[in-house]
Design a protein around this motif. Sequence first.
Motif, PDB file in Angstrom:
ATOM      1  N   TRP A  81       0.819  -1.214   0.000  1.00  0.00           N
ATOM      2  CA  TRP A  81       0.000   0.000   0.000  1.00  0.00           C
ATOM      3  C   TRP A  81       0.847   1.257   0.000  1.00  0.00           C
ATOM      4  N   ASP A  82       2.130   1.170   0.390  1.00  0.00           N
ATOM      5  CA  ASP A  82       3.019   2.312   0.296  1.00  0.00           C
ATOM      6  C   ASP A  82       3.645   2.420  -1.085  1.00  0.00           C
ATOM      7  N   VAL A  83       3.827   1.276  -1.729  1.00  0.00           N
ATOM      8  CA  VAL A  83       4.490   1.266  -3.037  1.00  0.00           C
ATOM      9  C   VAL A  83       3.540   1.679  -4.155  1.00  0.00           C
ATOM     10  N   ARG A  84       2.332   1.147  -4.117  1.00  0.00           N
ATOM     11  CA  ARG A  84       1.404   1.371  -5.229  1.00  0.00           C
ATOM     12  C   ARG A  84       0.785   2.763  -5.177  1.00  0.00           C
ATOM     13  N   ALA A  85       0.391   3.248  -6.367  1.00  0.00           N
ATOM     14  CA  ALA A  85      -0.198   4.588  -6.467  1.00  0.00           C
ATOM     15  C   ALA A  85      -1.634   4.558  -6.987  1.00  0.00           C
ATOM     16  N   ASP A  86      -2.219   3.365  -7.162  1.00  0.00           N
ATOM     17  CA  ASP A  86      -3.571   3.286  -7.709  1.00  0.00           C
ATOM     18  C   ASP A  86      -4.605   3.596  -6.633  1.00  0.00           C
ATOM     19  N   VAL A  87      -5.878   3.619  -7.026  1.00  0.00           N
ATOM     20  CA  VAL A  87      -6.933   4.072  -6.117  1.00  0.00           C
ATOM     21  C   VAL A  87      -7.124   3.128  -4.938  1.00  0.00           C
ATOM     22  N   LEU A 122     -14.298  -1.455  -6.849  1.00  0.00           N
ATOM     23  CA  LEU A 122     -12.860  -1.606  -7.062  1.00  0.00           C
ATOM     24  C   LEU A 122     -12.190  -2.325  -5.899  1.00  0.00           C
ATOM     25  N   VAL A 123     -12.542  -1.945  -4.676  1.00  0.00           N
ATOM     26  CA  VAL A 123     -11.908  -2.544  -3.503  1.00  0.00           C
ATOM     27  C   VAL A 123     -12.314  -4.005  -3.352  1.00  0.00           C
ATOM     28  N   VAL A 124     -13.603  -4.303  -3.526  1.00  0.00           N
ATOM     29  CA  VAL A 124     -14.071  -5.681  -3.399  1.00  0.00           C
ATOM     30  C   VAL A 124     -13.456  -6.561  -4.486  1.00  0.00           C
TER      31      VAL A 124
END
Length: 501
Positions: A81-87, A122-124
């Motif tokens: 979650w720190d590396v990625r930049a997506d929503v 998106l999250v699910v």
Amino acid sequence: MNEPLDQEHCYRAVAGRDARFDGWFFTAVHTTGIYCRPSCPARTPLARNVSFFSTAAAAQGAGFRACRRCRPDAAPGSPEWDVRADVVARAMRLIADGEVERSGVPGLAARLGYSERQLHRLVVAELGVGPLALARAQRAQTARLLVETTDLPMADVAFAAGFASVRQFNDTVREVFATTPTELRRGRRGAHGGPPGWLTLRLAARAPYSADEVLFFLGAHAVPGLEEWDGTTFSRVLDLPHGPAVVRLSPAADGGAGVTVRLRLGELRDLAAAVSRCRRMLDLDADPAAVDDVLGADPALAPLVAAAPGRRVPASPDADELAARAVLGQQVSVAGARTLTARVLTAAGTPLAEPVGTLTHAFPRPEALADADLSAVGLPGARHRTVHALATALADGAVALGPGAERAEAERALRAVPGIGPWTAALVGLRGLADPDVWLPGDLALRRSLAALGSSDTDAATRWRPWRSYAVLHLWALAVPSLFTRPATPLTRAPDLPRSA
């Protein structure tokens, strides 16, 4: 969308009890109904009896309870979650900071620029559960911290953790931990009690982790009144959603990979936000093996990586604060930046109800900084105008630097502020937004180190992806060892270089 978990690789990590994967995924055992971290010391289950989940919330949503032996809820957070930049990653950072507790899922979606339905889908689709379930898992973890580290009445714990009722609190604890809150408190272990008014807890990290070095670095930049360094413990004021708090950070008492945290909160409901910001400040969720594998493979950096394995990137708990401090530090030494920032703190900061040691103020929020009279601070006219323009842009939302910020857009917006150039914007990305892949163009300390290593600034700008921020720290340590506890061989006598570190 991120790639699904590889079942074979996950099981191999579980069979090897590999602690490097703690927090990356969780193992659910169908025959026992519990979920564990990969390094759980219990007997390895058969491959046909396990499923793997990317979050504890997903495992809980599938009906599994947390293992009492390995305590998967206390594992380091996923570095993903720190590396990625997506929503989805931006949503996870906001949820960790307590956004759902403060403004609900509609507020979370609005912060991200999506409709509630779009965000949920998106999250699910990626994690198997929605934002509410993720927030619920965090509430359970916060409740456990309060049960085990304080003597607060259970009703106070319930509401401080974000539960709507004591009954909901009791039901969730029983469902997630297969025990009651009273039994959790009876069997608590680790630090608790502590000084009156303080919460004491331990935050885990993936080894290797040098808490001494990270805290020393933060202490070398300590601003009087806001921060304090006594040689072992770094203390500072945190500006949290419901008021200021004070945190004291020191190496884990048992010498392991982690940090002992002592918190004095104005509002207990700010605990989750405080923990999230401390984890970001100390870079506790990084994956040192992945970073060192890439940087250590480069002949130029290999000796530096070998001398300081697992080196972290100390960040700020508040990106707005870091942005203002970056502007104040333009073209001056570290010592000069500390002096100017201390003056701004006195002129515009929020005083604590009563001092805590030498700590007296919270850093001014953008609205207060934009309205403040800084004429007596001693800023050059151009920099005074830049500070005001930045504070105004932060206050009106033209520049957004919160945990859910879109990093590329944040850099673009910062560079649109008069007086903020590529170096300052990049420093905000590095130490404000905790972006692991930032290069500082034109940094003097980096140039000195690169020259000694036979590399060029242009070459390095694309060379160490996706971990350029960690390369920056290794090169800073080479050029300015006085800011680190484990310096590599210095190039000179530890100069206090401008526009660096």
